[in-house]
Design an enzyme around this catalytic site. Structure first.
Site, PDB file in Angstrom:
ATOM      1  N   PHE A   1      59.539  74.135  60.735  1.00 36.41           N
ATOM      2  CA  PHE A   1      58.205  73.703  60.298  1.00 36.41           C
ATOM      3  C   PHE A   1      57.130  73.961  61.336  1.00 36.41           C
ATOM      4  CE2 PHE A   1      59.188  69.883  62.807  1.00 36.41           C
ATOM      5  CZ  PHE A   1      57.950  69.605  63.361  1.00 36.41           C
TER       6      PHE A   1
ATOM      7  N   LYS B   1      63.299  82.213  54.001  1.00 42.62           N
ATOM      8  CA  LYS B   1      63.371  80.806  53.581  1.00 42.62           C
ATOM      9  C   LYS B   1      62.591  79.990  54.604  1.00 42.62           C
ATOM     10  CE  LYS B   1      65.063  77.189  54.028  1.00 42.62           C
ATOM     11  NZ  LYS B   1      64.198  76.010  54.363  1.00 42.62           N
TER      12      LYS B   1
ATOM     13  N   GLU C   1      60.678  73.771  54.257  1.00 43.18           N
ATOM     14  CA  GLU C   1      60.195  73.128  53.030  1.00 43.18           C
ATOM     15  C   GLU C   1      59.026  72.187  53.303  1.00 43.18           C
ATOM     16  OE1 GLU C   1      62.896  72.729  54.718  1.00 43.18           O
ATOM     17  OE2 GLU C   1      63.888  70.792  54.448  1.00 43.18           O
TER      18      GLU C   1
ATOM     19  N   CYS D   1      58.557  74.403  70.532  1.00 47.08           N
ATOM     20  CA  CYS D   1      59.829  74.572  71.241  1.00 47.08           C
ATOM     21  C   CYS D   1      59.586  74.952  72.691  1.00 47.08           C
ATOM     22  CB  CYS D   1      60.678  75.631  70.563  1.00 47.08           C
ATOM     23  SG  CYS D   1      59.922  77.246  70.666  1.00 47.08           S
TER      24      CYS D   1
HETATM   25  P1  NAD Z   1      65.364  72.071  61.396  1.00 44.49           P
HETATM   26  O1  NAD Z   1      66.586  72.501  62.131  1.00 44.49           O
HETATM   27  O2  NAD Z   1      65.345  70.727  60.764  1.00 44.49           O
HETATM   28  O3  NAD Z   1      65.058  73.120  60.195  1.00 44.49           O
HETATM   29  C1  NAD Z   1      64.987  74.507  60.423  1.00 44.49           C
HETATM   30  C2  NAD Z   1      65.347  75.231  59.134  1.00 44.49           C
HETATM   31  O4  NAD Z   1      66.688  74.906  58.760  1.00 44.49           O
HETATM   32  C3  NAD Z   1      64.466  74.835  57.949  1.00 44.49           C
HETATM   33  O5  NAD Z   1      64.187  75.994  57.185  1.00 44.49           O
HETATM   34  C4  NAD Z   1      65.336  73.844  57.174  1.00 44.49           C
HETATM   35  O6  NAD Z   1      65.091  73.876  55.787  1.00 44.49           O
HETATM   36  C5  NAD Z   1      66.742  74.311  57.470  1.00 44.49           C
HETATM   37  N1  NAD Z   1      67.710  73.217  57.549  1.00 44.49           N
HETATM   38  C6  NAD Z   1      67.471  71.933  57.935  1.00 44.49           C
HETATM   39  N2  NAD Z   1      68.620  71.219  57.926  1.00 44.49           N
HETATM   40  C7  NAD Z   1      69.595  72.068  57.551  1.00 44.49           C
HETATM   41  C8  NAD Z   1      71.013  71.923  57.354  1.00 44.49           C
HETATM   42  N3  NAD Z   1      71.626  70.760  57.570  1.00 44.49           N
HETATM   43  N4  NAD Z   1      71.712  72.995  56.961  1.00 44.49           N
HETATM   44  C9  NAD Z   1      71.111  74.189  56.755  1.00 44.49           C
HETATM   45  N5  NAD Z   1      69.767  74.377  56.922  1.00 44.49           N
HETATM   46  C10 NAD Z   1      69.032  73.342  57.310  1.00 44.49           C
HETATM   47  O7  NAD Z   1      64.143  72.275  62.400  1.00 44.49           O
HETATM   48  P2  NAD Z   1      62.621  71.834  62.185  1.00 44.49           P
HETATM   49  O8  NAD Z   1      62.540  70.355  62.299  1.00 44.49           O
HETATM   50  O9  NAD Z   1      62.044  72.492  60.988  1.00 44.49           O
HETATM   51  O10 NAD Z   1      61.937  72.528  63.463  1.00 44.49           O
HETATM   52  C11 NAD Z   1      61.888  71.933  64.725  1.00 44.49           C
HETATM   53  C12 NAD Z   1      63.031  72.397  65.596  1.00 44.49           C
HETATM   54  O11 NAD Z   1      62.998  73.812  65.741  1.00 44.49           O
HETATM   55  C13 NAD Z   1      62.948  71.849  67.017  1.00 44.49           C
HETATM   56  O12 NAD Z   1      64.243  71.492  67.427  1.00 44.49           O
HETATM   57  C14 NAD Z   1      62.426  73.024  67.832  1.00 44.49           C
HETATM   58  O13 NAD Z   1      62.760  73.010  69.199  1.00 44.49           O
HETATM   59  C15 NAD Z   1      63.076  74.161  67.123  1.00 44.49           C
HETATM   60  N6  NAD Z   1      62.373  75.413  67.380  1.00 44.49           N
HETATM   61  C16 NAD Z   1      62.958  76.302  68.243  1.00 44.49           C
HETATM   62  C17 NAD Z   1      62.310  77.476  68.542  1.00 44.49           C
HETATM   63  C18 NAD Z   1      62.922  78.454  69.488  1.00 44.49           C
HETATM   64  O14 NAD Z   1      62.403  79.538  69.607  1.00 44.49           O
HETATM   65  N7  NAD Z   1      64.021  78.142  70.164  1.00 44.49           N
HETATM   66  C19 NAD Z   1      61.066  77.763  67.961  1.00 44.49           C
HETATM   67  C20 NAD Z   1      60.510  76.848  67.079  1.00 44.49           C
HETATM   68  C21 NAD Z   1      61.186  75.663  66.793  1.00 44.49           C
END
Ligand code: NAD
Length: 489
Positions: free
Chosen positions: A142, A166, A169, A274
């Site tokens: 997100f 994808k 959401e 991040c």
């Molecule tokens: P998230 O892991 O909750 O979701 C990321 C994606 O995975 C979304 O599209 C979501 O729909 C999907 N998803 C969520 N739960 C899932 C599951 N159980 N099984 C399969 N798919 C699933 O992350 P978020 O809250 O959207 O984003 C924030 C996180 O992303 C933070 O931890 C941040 O550090 C990380 N992030 C990392 C980087 C990087 O470059 N390392 C960059 C941006 C964000």
């Protein structure tokens, strides 16, 4: 599906909030496994002809997309602010960084150009080519709803793949707009497809045999899961995870510069980056002075609606705001000193918004949850150490290794840090060292699963596979049969 999100048959939906008002601004229909299968089939068909499009045609589409995006960047930034909550200037910055990857991908003809060796054996030539994979999936978080899809989609498409994207959401609007603009730019239907959804859609992509590669960005537990499930299904996977970024301040640093950096990198985008700094490691004897300078600057931060010229917006959802606030409570409970407590902020915004002001903790120790966990909110912790070596050990003991920074005026100390630190992206007097598009973005340890970072040459390699051709065009003379292993002659 061109620019339109996959229509699907599913009836499961999710709310998309305006975080600055707390109201539901939209709903999104979550794709079922069948919807994902239909999207992947369309992408597979499109991939077969798109891989044969000339490099000139592919780069022309990228150039046209670049022009559209550049002309309408404010529109994209406004969508990001409306659904994510980050302030408009920050959203504009994210759009700019995404645009830079598009510009990089415009150079695809030179990026996939490989080597040719004449006469590797008498009358035999050898050359390398890089070809697209077919259908690739991009799954994004997100917090950068425009930039993270743009880390991957332009390069994947330019390299001749079809993409199923994808997005999160929570704020899917930016991805839909990008897909519309690609269609306007002349990208053939089916080469870029957007499916919305949650775990069900992600699992369907991970299991689908026609999906050849997955680029994922999100939290560490989900990144680890995506990597394991995707690679078990035989796919190429790069899964970027969470972070806990440390900023080390040595006693000889310019403390005003360091305090500015800590505030900007700690509270920009309400800490939902991040690459945010969440831990300042103050090497004594400067901690008292540094903490005072940070606290003084925090008093000037205006929290409020990102459309009103504020410095810091709301958190993305009410649930996330409550989770971050619970960490502030846990920090107080554990005995850290709350120099600034952001739980009751004065805001320039609607009362229903998902507000939390900036919090600064001093005297944080590594056993506290505010130190250990990725909070992903506007909470900055100061840990005091007695030496550079102690500070380095702290950074290297962290399970994460996304970004880090050192603030010092000693070039030798900075050079030693960059050499010794176990982190993928390092800043020297730069708090958020996000690599440019022509370098690659990615962390170490629990911040990235897989071995390929995003964009730059590593990105081009991720979305292509190598082939080496050894060819002989016979002279009129013929050498006859030889069953031995080929060697040079
Ligand atoms: P998230 O892991 O909750 O979701 C990321 C994606 O995975 C979304 O599209 C979501 O729909 C999907 N998803 C969520 N739960 C899932 C599951 N159980 N099984 C399969 N798919 C699933 O992350 P978020 O809250 O959207 O984003 C924030 C996180 O992303 C933070 O931890 C941040 O550090 C990380 N992030 C990392 C980087 C990087 O470059 N390392 C960059 C941006 C964000």
């Amino acid at each position: 599906m061109g620019g339109k999100p996959w229509p699907g048959t599913s009836t499961r939906t999710g709310d998309v909030f305006d975080p600055a008002t707390g109201t539901v601004a939209d709903t999104v229909v979550f794709a079922s496994a069948d919807d994902v299968d239909a999207a992947v089939r369309v992408a597979s068909d499109a991939a077969r002809s798109w891989r044969d499009a000339s490099l000139a045609k592919r780069s022309a589409v990228l150039f046209a997309f670049r022009e559209i995006m550049n002309a309408r960047r404010d529109e994209l930034a406004a969508v990001v602010t409306a659904q994510h909550g980050k302030v408009l200037s920050d959203a504009a910055g994210e759009v700019q960084r995404g645009l830079e990857v598009v510009e990089y991908a415009c150079g695809i003809p030179t990026l996939v150009r490989a080597g040719f060796s004449e006469n590797v054996s008498t009358g035999v030539d050898s050359y390398a080519i890089r070809q697209p994979l077919g259908v690739v999936a991009v799954i994004s978080p997100f917090n950068f709803p425009a930039m993270v899809p743009l880390w991957f989609v332009p390069i994947a498409i330019a390299a001749g793949n079809a993409v199923v994207l994808k997005p999160s959401e929570k704020d899917p609007g930016a991805a839909v707009l990008l897909a519309e603009w690609f269609a306007e730019a002349g990208l053939p239907e089916g080469v870029l497809n957007v499916v919305h959804g949650d775990k069900e859609a992600v699992d369907a992509l991970l299991d689908h045999p026609a999906v050849k590669a997955v680029s994922f960005v999100g939290s560490t537990p989900v990144a680890r899961y995506v990597y394991q499930r995707g690679t078990a299904a035989g796919k190429r996977v790069q899964a970027l995870g969470g972070a806990k970024n440390h900023m080390v301040v040595l006693p000889d640093a310019d403390l005003d510069l360091a305090a500015d950096a800590a505030v900007n990198a700690g509270f920009g985008s309400a800490g939902e980056r991040c690459m945010a700094i969440s831990v300042v490691v103050a090497v004594e004897p400067i901690a008292d002075e540094l903490v005072a300078k940070i606290a003084f600057r925090m008093s000037g931060i205006r929290t409020g609606d990102g459309r009103r010229g504020c410095d810091m917006g709301p958190l993305v959802t009410g649930a996330h705001r409550d989770r971050v606030a619970s960490y502030v409570a846990a920090g107080v409970e554990a005995g850290a000193t709350a120099v600034v407590d952001g739980r009751d902020p004065a805001v320039d915004g609607e009362p229903g918004g998902f507000w939390l002001g900036p919090t600064l903790f001093d005297h944080v120790t590594p056993d506290m949850s505010i130190y250990r966990d990725e909070i992903f909110g506007p909470v900055l912790s100061v840990v005091r150490t007695g030496s550079y070596d102690e500070a380095l050990t702290l950074v290297n003991d962290s399970p994460y290794g996304n970004g880090t920074a050192i603030f010092t005026n000693d070039g030798g100390a900075a050079r030693r840090f960059q050499h010794e630190v176990e982190v993928g992206m390092v800043g020297v007097n730069v708090p958020i060292p996000v690599p440019m598009a022509y370098y690659s973005f990615g962390g170490w340890k629990a911040s990235l699963f897989g071995d390929t970072h995003a964009h730059g040459l590593e990105g081009v390699h991720f979305f292509t596979r190598g082939k080496v051709v050894t060819s002989r065009w016979l002279d009129p003379s013929h050498g006859g049969l030889n069953l031995g292993f080929p060697t040079q002659s």
